[in-house]
Design an enzyme around this catalytic site. Structure first.
Site, PDB file in Angstrom:
ATOM      1  N   ASP A 278       4.862   3.334 -19.304  1.00 44.07           N
ATOM      2  CA  ASP A 278       3.521   3.781 -19.691  1.00 44.07           C
ATOM      3  C   ASP A 278       2.631   3.570 -18.488  1.00 44.07           C
ATOM      4  O   ASP A 278       2.875   2.679 -17.677  1.00 44.07           O
ATOM      5  CB  ASP A 278       2.964   2.957 -20.858  1.00 44.07           C
ATOM      6  CG  ASP A 278       2.382   1.646 -20.382  1.00 44.07           C
ATOM      7  OD1 ASP A 278       3.159   0.717 -20.118  1.00 44.07           O
ATOM      8  OD2 ASP A 278       1.146   1.543 -20.228  1.00 44.07           O
TER       9      ASP A 278
ATOM     10  N   CYS B 169       4.983  24.846 -12.840  1.00 42.95           N
ATOM     11  CA  CYS B 169       4.758  24.249 -14.167  1.00 42.95           C
ATOM     12  C   CYS B 169       4.573  25.366 -15.197  1.00 42.95           C
ATOM     13  O   CYS B 169       3.893  26.345 -14.934  1.00 42.95           O
ATOM     14  CB  CYS B 169       3.520  23.361 -14.122  1.00 42.95           C
ATOM     15  SG  CYS B 169       3.109  22.606 -15.708  1.00 42.95           S
TER      16      CYS B 169
HETATM   17 ZN    ZN Z   1       0.787  22.688 -15.810  1.00 43.14          ZN
END
Ligand code: ZN
Ligand code: PRF
Length: 370
Positions: free
Chosen positions: A266, A304
């Site tokens: 985390d 992405c």
């Molecule tokens: Zn992205």
């Protein structure tokens, strides 16, 4: 209900593929856990968190105890209901936050006396109290109340602190005997001293916790020191229990942690840098606020496939950030968390396909470290 299955171990590293089962569903490991300190992952709705594939999120005992109060959250039906999150939640015990945020803290055998970082009001948290708060929150994974010594710290002090953390672990376990559906994880401390790490593992595992975390790292020591400690500590830990490296989670830390056999991470970094106009890309971190991106109409990261990268440009997001428009921070946060979750998924796939070492090499070839 809590279970951990280990599916596969990588041949040329300690990387592992596994699965945790809780009352609120399963978690594939290795995994990155977005941080939701104040019963919210900043700027993200629970619908968006699901959309990007978050399997588990983190909450904080210290913050929620102070505001809005764990009794109020219990009245709402627990943290899951309060924040509309029906997947697993892990809560940190407050130990670390008390040491890093509160004023005038005083550590005694019984617990920690401190003043709120908000209004200076006086409070006391003991191992029992931390467990009671986490019971009120109703998290699936509960962290033991520990002390995280600063860096640097004298070996003598770290040893004293480590032994207190062990006595606290026993009290946490006792207090959690009455809890149902909540798994208590023990925390390994010991600073950067191998003998103390070894002692901590040996003594903490005697309590037979359902999982173990490594605390006390990424507190200011050089990265090399952290990796050295991991290299030394993880082989001493039980194979059949999940291993969680607390407060650590940049892309490069994930690669190295997983290489050393860590299953859970985390870190506030992905969400925090997003609010400062920084994004992850496959080429490294970029400050999208910079003038360089003013007329750049390409996606935040051309590799992405997140909703933001499919629909918005660097130039537009930069404009939003410069104007302090709320949407700017929402978009960078969404992308950065998606990046970390997709990255975890790609690593799991690489372990599955026996190509984790190649994946690690390819990552370093492309990703520019700052
Ligand atoms: Zn992205
Ligand atoms: N203990 C707890 N939470 C933590 C840490 C720790 O040592 C760290 C250290 N990186 C982050 N969060 N309880």
């Amino acid at each position: 209900m809590f279970d951990f299955k280990l599916f596969k171990k990588n041949k040329n590293s300690q990387a592992r593929l596994g699965e945790i089962t809780t009352d609120h569903g399963k978690i594939e490991t290795p995994i990155f856990m977005p941080v939701g300190t104040q019963a919210t992952v900043k700027a993200m709705s629970s619908r968006e968190l699901k959309e990007i594939g978050s399997q588990i999120i983190l909450g904080n005992t210290y913050h929620l105890y102070l505001r809005p109060g764990d009794d109020l959250i219990a009245k709402a039906g627990g943290l899951h209901k309060f924040m509309n999150w029906d997947r697993p939640i892990l809560t940190d015990s407050g130990g670390f936050q008390v040491f890093s945020l509160a004023n005038l803290r005083e550590i005694e055998e019984e617990g920690v006396y401190f003043q709120s970082h908000l209004d200076g009001s006086k409070h006391f948290i003991s191992p029992e109290k931390s467990m009671q708060i986490q019971k009120n929150l109703g998290s699936d994974i509960v962290m033991a109340f520990d002390e995280c010594p600063p860096y640097p710290a004298e070996k003598e002090y770290v040893e004293k602190s480590l032994n207190r953390t062990l006595r606290w672990a026993e009290r946490c376990k006792k207090e959690m005997e009455t809890a149902r559906g909540q798994a208590l994880f023990g925390i390994i401390q010991g600073g950067v001293y191998p003998e103390l790490r070894k002692q901590s593992v040996e003594e903490t595992t005697k309590f037979d916790f359902p999982g173990y975390s490594i605390g006390g790292l990424s507190v200011g020591e050089p990265k090399e020191e952290m990796y050295k400690m991991l290299d030394y500590t993880t082989p001493l830990m039980p194979e059949d229990k999940p291993r969680y490296l607390m407060g650590v989670g940049t892309p490069e830390d994930l690669i190295e942690g997983i290489y050393h056999g860590i299953d859970m991470f985390d870190c506030v970094m992905p969400t925090r840098i997003a609010r400062h106009g920084q994004i992850f890309t496959h080429q490294g971190r970029k400050t999208i606020r910079n003038a360089t991106y003013k007329e750049d109409f390409s996606p935040l990261d051309s590799e992405c496939d997140c909703h933001v990268c499919q629909n918005y440009s660097r130039g537009y997001v930069r404009h939003l950030l410069k104007r302090n428009e709320i949407l700017g921070v929402r978009l960078t946060t969404y992308h950065n968390l998606y990046f970390m979750l997709k990255f975890s998924e790609e690593i799991r796939q690489a372990i599955k396909d026996d190509r984790f070492i190649d994946f690690r090499e390819e990552f370093y070839d492309k990703y520019e470290l700052k």
